[in-house]
Design a protein around this motif. Structure first.
Motif, PDB file in Angstrom:
ATOM      1  N   GLU A 176       0.858  -1.184   0.000  1.00 17.87           N
ATOM      2  CA  GLU A 176       0.000   0.000   0.000  1.00 17.87           C
ATOM      3  C   GLU A 176       0.892   1.231   0.000  1.00 17.87           C
ATOM      4  O   GLU A 176       1.719   1.399   0.911  1.00 17.87           O
ATOM      5  N   PRO A 178       2.339   4.795   0.770  1.00 18.79           N
ATOM      6  CA  PRO A 178       2.137   5.600   1.981  1.00 18.79           C
ATOM      7  C   PRO A 178       1.213   6.775   1.692  1.00 18.79           C
ATOM      8  O   PRO A 178       1.145   7.248   0.546  1.00 18.79           O
ATOM      9  N   PRO A 179       0.476   7.244   2.701  1.00 15.68           N
ATOM     10  CA  PRO A 179      -0.376   8.426   2.507  1.00 15.68           C
ATOM     11  C   PRO A 179       0.465   9.605   2.016  1.00 15.68           C
ATOM     12  O   PRO A 179       1.666   9.686   2.277  1.00 15.68           O
ATOM     13  N   ALA A 180      -0.187  10.539   1.322  1.00 19.41           N
ATOM     14  CA  ALA A 180       0.522  11.675   0.732  1.00 19.41           C
ATOM     15  C   ALA A 180       1.317  12.458   1.767  1.00 19.41           C
ATOM     16  O   ALA A 180       2.435  12.892   1.528  1.00 19.41           O
ATOM     17  N   ALA A 181       0.747  12.622   2.950  1.00 25.89           N
ATOM     18  CA  ALA A 181       1.421  13.404   3.989  1.00 25.89           C
ATOM     19  C   ALA A 181       2.703  12.736   4.434  1.00 25.89           C
ATOM     20  O   ALA A 181       3.710  13.382   4.718  1.00 25.89           O
ATOM     21  N   ALA A 182       2.668  11.386   4.499  1.00 24.55           N
ATOM     22  CA  ALA A 182       3.838  10.651   4.954  1.00 24.55           C
ATOM     23  C   ALA A 182       4.842  10.445   3.841  1.00 24.55           C
ATOM     24  O   ALA A 182       6.002  10.132   4.093  1.00 24.55           O
ATOM     25  N   ALA A 183       4.407  10.668   2.601  1.00 26.26           N
ATOM     26  CA  ALA A 183       5.295  10.419   1.469  1.00 26.26           C
ATOM     27  C   ALA A 183       6.479  11.370   1.473  1.00 26.26           C
ATOM     28  O   ALA A 183       7.540  11.064   0.926  1.00 26.26           O
TER      29      ALA A 183
END
Length: 204
Positions: A176, A178-183
């Protein structure tokens, strides 16, 4: 006397019909043992992925872990490895005709975020294989791997081999992003971690 025989005739006919119906009635079938105990040391016998998923999901639930469902790609991958081991009469993750777990997984097309594999041989039933893996610390850790949601399992029967039945079990979680913020935060490689038996990281 004739009157008595005429009156008795319908009763005799009815009794004969009851006897005939009773003779034709099938004997009740004995209750079938659970599929976990089906013998797999026979030509054409195959393990039930759904039964394995149910058994392992129940075990994982006792530890508060996610359930797993059978995945057709992982089932094929596991079955291929079981056949590869049976062909050379060896138990391992990297046998001739199979290749390393990491390479086999990549070639399968299953995009894994996490994946672990248990192999074994000599178990005649799913129940025996589960018990054997549960009693082995490294195999048990794989069955209790956090986050996995998919399962693949396969067996191969080789009557002239040392162990007769060879097993491969794969537990995995699809990758999956990673979420955009964590990217934006630095991540090792692409975030994938593939784990082989015993917890050795083979790709990260």
């Amino acid at each position: 006397m004739k009157t008595s025989l005429r009156r008795a005739a319908p009763l005799i006919a009815a009794a004969s019909l009851i006897v005939l119906l009773a003779a034709c009635a099938k004997e009740p079938e004995a209750p079938r043992s659970p599929v976990f105990y089906d013998r797999l040391d026979a030509a054409g016998a195959t393990v039930s992925p759904e039964a394995a998923a149910s058994m392992i999901s129940g075990y994982r639930a006792t530890r508060g872990l996610s359930a797993v469902v059978a995945d057709p790609v992982l089932n094929k991958l596991a079955a291929d490895q079981a056949r590869a081991m049976a062909a050379v009469d060896q138990v391992g993750h990297n046998v001739k005709g199979g290749g390393s777990f990491e390479k086999r997984l990549a070639a399968s097309g299953f995009d894994a975020g996490v994946a672990v594999e248990n192999v074994g041989a000599g178990y005649r039933t799913l129940a025996e294989a589960f018990s054997g893996w549960r009693d082995s610390p490294s195999h048990n850790a794989n069955m209790l791997k956090a986050g996995v949601t998919r399962l693949g399992i396969g067996t191969a029967y080789a009557p002239k081999s040392k162990y007769k039945v060879y097993w491969s079990l794969i537990l995995a979680k699809p990758y999956e992003p990673p979420p955009a913020a964590a990217a934006a935060a630095p991540l090792p490689a692409d975030g994938r971690t593939v784990v082989s038996i015993g917890g050795a990281v083979v790709s990260q």
